[in-house]
Design a protein around this motif. Structure first.
Motif, short mmCIF file in Angstrom:
data_model
loop_
_atom_site.label_atom_id
_atom_site.label_comp_id
_atom_site.label_asym_id
_atom_site.label_seq_id
_atom_site.Cartn_x
_atom_site.Cartn_y
_atom_site.Cartn_z
N GLU A 1 25.85 40.26 41.00
CA GLU A 1 26.57 42.01 41.03
C GLU A 1 28.18 41.64 40.90
O GLU A 1 28.94 42.50 39.83
CB GLU A 1 26.60 42.27 42.01
CG GLU A 1 25.09 42.96 41.97
CD GLU A 1 24.74 43.83 41.08
OE1 GLU A 1 25.49 44.68 40.21
OE2 GLU A 1 23.21 43.70 40.00
N GLU A 2 28.77 40.52 41.44
CA GLU A 2 30.26 40.28 41.22
C GLU A 2 30.78 39.52 39.65
O GLU A 2 32.26 40.16 39.63
CB GLU A 2 30.59 40.04 42.52
CG GLU A 2 30.41 40.41 43.75
CD GLU A 2 31.23 39.63 44.49
OE1 GLU A 2 32.75 39.88 45.88
OE2 GLU A 2 31.70 38.10 44.64
N LEU A 3 29.69 39.19 39.05
CA LEU A 3 30.65 38.00 37.92
C LEU A 3 29.73 39.39 36.86
O LEU A 3 31.00 39.56 36.28
CB LEU A 3 29.04 37.02 37.54
CG LEU A 3 29.32 36.02 36.86
CD1 LEU A 3 31.04 35.72 37.01
CD2 LEU A 3 28.64 35.18 36.04
N LYS A 4 28.93 40.03 37.29
CA LYS A 4 28.47 41.12 35.77
C LYS A 4 30.32 42.62 36.20
O LYS A 4 30.28 42.45 35.60
CB LYS A 4 27.27 42.12 36.62
CG LYS A 4 27.20 42.75 35.64
CD LYS A 4 25.81 43.58 36.04
CE LYS A 4 25.55 44.65 36.88
NZ LYS A 4 24.29 45.54 36.94
N GLU A 5 30.46 42.91 37.15
CA GLU A 5 31.22 43.02 37.46
C GLU A 5 33.03 42.78 36.51
O GLU A 5 33.35 43.46 35.72
CB GLU A 5 31.97 43.44 39.24
CG GLU A 5 30.69 44.89 39.62
CD GLU A 5 31.44 44.73 41.38
OE1 GLU A 5 32.50 44.30 41.36
OE2 GLU A 5 30.75 45.60 41.88
N SER A 6 33.11 41.33 36.73
CA SER A 6 34.21 40.79 36.45
C SER A 6 34.26 40.59 35.22
O SER A 6 35.14 40.88 34.12
CB SER A 6 34.87 39.32 37.22
OG SER A 6 32.69 38.38 36.31
N VAL A 7 32.51 40.12 34.02
CA VAL A 7 32.84 39.92 32.69
C VAL A 7 32.39 41.92 33.01
O VAL A 7 33.16 41.61 30.65
CB VAL A 7 31.47 39.36 32.65
CG1 VAL A 7 31.18 39.31 30.84
CG2 VAL A 7 31.95 38.42 33.41
N SER A 8 32.08 42.31 33.25
CA SER A 8 32.35 43.78 32.67
C SER A 8 34.34 44.02 32.05
O SER A 8 33.94 45.06 31.13
CB SER A 8 31.78 44.89 33.42
OG SER A 8 30.05 44.35 33.34
N THR A 9 34.64 44.00 32.94
CA THR A 9 35.63 44.06 33.21
C THR A 9 36.59 43.56 32.07
O THR A 9 37.48 44.24 31.31
CB THR A 9 37.05 43.83 34.54
OG1 THR A 9 35.62 44.80 36.10
CG2 THR A 9 38.51 44.10 34.35
N PHE A 10 36.82 42.14 31.57
CA PHE A 10 37.23 41.46 30.96
C PHE A 10 36.38 41.91 29.60
O PHE A 10 37.61 41.87 28.36
CB PHE A 10 37.09 40.21 30.85
CG PHE A 10 37.15 39.46 32.43
CD1 PHE A 10 38.36 40.45 32.98
CD2 PHE A 10 36.38 38.04 32.04
CE1 PHE A 10 38.28 39.76 34.29
CE2 PHE A 10 36.68 37.70 33.83
CZ PHE A 10 37.69 38.19 34.56
N ALA A 11 35.09 42.69 29.19
CA ALA A 11 35.17 43.27 27.78
C ALA A 11 35.64 44.38 27.80
O ALA A 11 36.17 45.11 26.70
CB ALA A 11 33.41 43.46 27.90
N THR A 12 35.85 45.10 28.81
CA THR A 12 35.90 47.04 28.70
C THR A 12 37.89 45.79 28.27
O THR A 12 38.23 46.83 27.31
CB THR A 12 36.32 46.65 29.76
OG1 THR A 12 34.92 47.76 30.53
CG2 THR A 12 37.50 48.57 30.12
N ARG A 13 38.49 45.25 28.66
CA ARG A 13 40.00 45.31 28.51
C ARG A 13 39.69 44.53 27.26
O ARG A 13 40.54 44.85 25.91
CB ARG A 13 40.71 43.81 29.00
CG ARG A 13 42.14 44.06 29.16
CD ARG A 13 43.10 44.53 29.01
NE ARG A 13 44.42 44.33 28.54
CZ ARG A 13 44.73 45.02 27.99
NH1 ARG A 13 44.82 46.38 27.47
NH2 ARG A 13 46.13 45.13 27.88
#
Length: 419
Positions: free
Chosen positions: A260-272
């Motif tokens: 779940e934490e990895l999913k949050e981080s990768v989603s943030t990077f993709a958003t940026r």
């Protein structure tokens, strides 16, 4: 004959920190990398103490603080805005200004019909008065010579911050005193090749045969030699070239072990990454995602990446979908992940891209949604509106424990004046 000037801010990140904190003047200051890891900028006072570029802060913290060193997390929002202000001042002194980096800008001074040393002093004075950032100015008939003149202006007090290298007499006098490594475009590997041939100074390189130089250093090296000789090979580049790729990678502030934490981080990077695509008017057609653990910590090291084609898009939600599909294949339980990233490739111009026959989302609705999200974030700050999958608490975000206020871009962080 063309005339270039290079205006370079002195110890730019540290100077930005001092603009709104005058008590830091004369005090050793360092700025730390993402996650407060290493020293990436040092004031002259910090350099005089022996602090080197890249020194890990955790190793020198106790000693440095004992010496009175003030340390700050990287405040890229502040630095970027101060760079913009510097650029706006320079535009008053030349019709053509090329930002080379966040703290270096080339100017075209050809045909101005003024004393260029005086013009350089006026540039420094105006920037110091309006931005409080100290600068140096180098002048030459080529960009390479202007860059070299800037080095002399910064390192040798007799030039008082402005050096003109257009004179053949000045070149004959100064070239033998400057080591090869200070030439723009001559890196360590190139310098080693030249030193093996008996060349050690700029004078040696300027007198080197251009044809032989091309054999040793390719056509790039030959152009460096020609520019040192006064032949202009590089004009100002006033139109930014289209980006070939976009990367958003981060080291985590705390080890990530759960999906779940990895999913949050990768989603943030993709958003940026999507933000950057839209800023540049591009679509991405390929993606790479990667995750890795810290090779310097005990335990098994794990690193893996996946590269794949994607539907041409600049929609952050579609990028998140694709990034999560990729990283899901890479994730392994039992590892403490230290870093992850999303990289976009095969970028194309959004205005000229062919329409897709079966898009995943309605293009018009996608464009309106992304425009609304960008508009809100532009007005109220990045991340004010973001996809829910990128998380709320986000324990994994990089540390920035010593971040100074964003004085110029956040109204709630404006400096306080006490009379």
């Amino acid at each position: 004959m063309p005339v270039f000037a290079l205006c370079d801010a002195n110890n730019f990140y540290c100077s930005c920190e001092r603009v709104f904190a005058p008590h830091l003047r004369g005090v050793p200051v360092v700025v730390l990398s993402n996650n407060d890891g290493c020293c990436i900028a040092r004031s002259q006072e910090a350099k005089d103490l022996g602090i080197k570029m890249g020194d890990p802060w955790f190793k020198i913290e106790r000693w440095a603080v004992g010496k009175g060193v003030r340390h700050f997390s990287s405040n890229y929002v502040l630095y970027g805005d101060m760079s913009r202000r510097l650029y706006e001042v320079l535009q008053r002194f030349s019709p053509r200004v090329e930002p080379y980096s966040i703290d270096e800008m080339f100017l075209d001074l050809d045909g101005l019909g003024v004393d260029l040393i005086d013009r350089g002093r006026a540039i420094r004075a105006a920037i110091l008065q309006e931005t409080k950032i100290p600068t140096c100015v180098g002048i030459g008939e080529t960009k390479t010579k202007a860059k070299l003149a800037n080095f002399l202006a910064k390192k040798r007090p007799e030039y008082a911050g402005v050096c003109d290298l257009r004179s053949p007499d000045a070149c004959a006098r100064l070239y033998p005193t400057i080591p090869l490594g200070e030439v723009w475009g001559i890196g360590r590997a190139s310098a080693a090749k030249l030193q093996a041939l008996g060349l050690s100074t700029v004078a040696d390189l300027a007198g080197f045969d251009v044809t032989h130089g091309r054999d040793v250093l390719t056509v790039t090296g030959a152009r460096v030699i020609m520019e040192l000789q006064g032949q202009c090979c590089h004009d100002l580049s006033l139109i930014s070239p289209q980006r070939k790729g976009i990367s958003v990678t981060r080291t985590f502030g705390a080890s990530v072990t759960e999906w779940e934490e990895l999913k949050e981080s990768v989603s943030t990077f993709a958003t940026r990454a999507g933000d950057k695509l839209r800023q540049h008017g591009l679509l991405a057609c390929a993606m790479t995602v990667f995750i890795q653990t810290n090779r310097f910590l005990p335990g098994e090291f794990y690193s893996n990446a996946a590269t794949f084609g994607i539907e041409p898009t600049q929609d952050s939600l579609l990028l998140i979908r694709d990034a999560l599909r990729g990283v899901k294949l890479l994730f392994r339980n039992g590892f403490k992940y230290w870093k992850a990233g999303v990289m976009l490739d095969d970028l194309i111009d959004a205005k000229t891209a062919a329409a897709q026959m079966f898009p995943s989302r309605d293009p018009e609705k996608s464009a309106r949604l992304m425009a609304a999200m960008d508009g809100i974030n532009s007005r109220f700050g990045r991340g004010m509106v973001r996809p829910a999958v990128s998380g709320v608490e986000r324990r994994w975000t990089a540390k920035a424990e010593f971040l100074s206020p964003r004085y110029t871009t956040r109204i709630e962080e404006l400096p306080t004046v006490r009379a």
